[in-house]
Every structure is written in structure tokens, then in C-alpha cells.
Scaffold this motif. Structure first.
Motif, mmCIF file in Angstrom:
data_model
loop_
_atom_site.group_PDB
_atom_site.id
_atom_site.type_symbol
_atom_site.label_atom_id
_atom_site.label_comp_id
_atom_site.label_asym_id
_atom_site.label_seq_id
_atom_site.Cartn_x
_atom_site.Cartn_y
_atom_site.Cartn_z
ATOM 1 N N THR A 1 0.824 -1.265 -0.007
ATOM 2 C CA THR A 1 -0.079 0.010 -0.108
ATOM 3 C C THR A 1 0.957 1.138 -0.065
ATOM 4 O O THR A 1 1.946 1.132 0.331
ATOM 5 N N ALA B 1 -6.243 2.134 5.532
ATOM 6 C CA ALA B 1 -7.114 0.945 5.316
ATOM 7 C C ALA B 1 -8.467 1.465 5.219
ATOM 8 O O ALA B 1 -9.263 1.037 4.127
ATOM 9 N N GLU B 2 -8.841 2.357 5.947
ATOM 10 C CA GLU B 2 -10.175 2.868 5.755
ATOM 11 C C GLU B 2 -10.418 3.457 4.218
ATOM 12 O O GLU B 2 -11.354 3.414 3.637
ATOM 13 N N GLN C 1 -10.726 1.124 1.507
ATOM 14 C CA GLN C 1 -11.753 0.312 1.440
ATOM 15 C C GLN C 1 -12.902 1.067 1.071
ATOM 16 O O GLN C 1 -13.865 0.735 0.156
ATOM 17 N N ASN C 2 -12.785 2.481 1.300
ATOM 18 C CA ASN C 2 -13.885 3.423 0.722
ATOM 19 C C ASN C 2 -13.850 3.602 -0.784
ATOM 20 O O ASN C 2 -14.412 4.384 -1.457
#
Length: 148
Positions: free
Chosen positions: A52, A125-126, A129-130
Motif C-alpha cells: 500500500t 485501510a479505511e 476500503q472506501n
């Protein structure tokens, strides 16, 4: 300012100290009596795990500490990655965290910078994910870090 720091290691643990890799053969406690740059084995990110943008940034910063011979090149890659992240991110929490990381790296507080980057992983991560589709995530992704 110099401070004393004590670290306990288990048999076969590794610690990276000022560019040296040290493995202990039994349970041991190390006491650092002066300022030292170190990284514990369980905080070392392997190249294949830098998947990432923040993990790639972490990897570049980590190389500054682990491999002093390539620190200048790693610092250059870090600067490029950071500039790209600051340009494309809009999340204020991530932006503030990355600016704090940059201040720490500028002050040669590499270990502290790594701790801050790790603390930003849940926010990343949020965000990922979004982001939804793989195409959107690919737009956020960065080129591979130094050493990969």
C-alpha cells in the motif's frame, strides 16, 4: 538530550542498530546509554509486504535506518513518495500524520517516524476500503520503493 533505554529480546530475535543487524542467541536485555537509531525485528517490513502507499513509504524510511549506505537514495525516494501522497490525499488526519512524519524524518527521528506511519495504517485501510474499485485503488498506489 541523552536518555537510557532498556530493551528485552528473546533467543533468536534480531535488532537493527545504527545499520548493524544483531541476533541474540538467548534471552537478553540491552540498555542503550546514549541516543541510538534502532528497529526491532517485528517492526521490519519485508519488500513484498509493502503493498500500500503507506507501507511503501514505511519501507523507504525503514531503509534509511537499516541500510545507512543507501540512506541518501532511500531519503530521495521517500521525498518523492511523500510529495505524491500529499498531493493526492484529502483526508486531513492522514495529511496531518504525514506532515508529522516529515518533520520527524527531517529531525533524523527515523524510529519515531516509523511509529507514526504504523499508526496511520488503519486510516489508510479505511481510505482504501472506501475507494471501492481496483482502478481507484491503483490511482492511489505508488511506484515500488527503493530496494524492491
Amino acid at each position: 538530550m541523552t536518555s537510557t533505554l532498556k530493551i528485552s529480546l528473546k533467543a533468536n530475535d534480531k535488532i537493527y542498530i545504527n545499520g548493524a543487524v544483531v541476533r541474540v542467541d538467548r534471552k537478553v536485555s540491552l540498555e542503550f546509554l546514549n541516543d541510538v537509531q534502532f528497529l526491532l525485528q517485528h517492526h521490519v517490513l519485508q519488500a513484498e509486504d509493502a503493498t500500500t502507499p503507506l507501507r511503501q513509504l514505511y519501507f523507504a524510511v525503514q531503509l534509511m535506518l537499516i541500510d545507512p549506505e543507501t540512506a541518501d537514495r532511500s531519503r530521495e525516494e521517500y521525498r518523492k513518495m511523500l510529495a505524491r501522497l500529499l498531493a493526492i490525499l484529502s483526508d486531513e488526519r492522514l495529511l496531518a500524520g504525514l506532515k508529522h512524519v516529515d518533520a520527524l524524518v527531517s529531525e533524523d527521528q527515523v524510529y519515531e517516524a516509523l511509529k507514526v506511519i504504523r499508526s496511520l495504517y488503519p486510516l489508510e485501510a479505511e481510505l482504501l476500503q472506501n475507494a471501492g474499485t481496483q482502478e481507484e485503488i491503483a490511482e492511489i498506489a505508488l511506484p515500488r520503493a527503493v530496494g524492491q
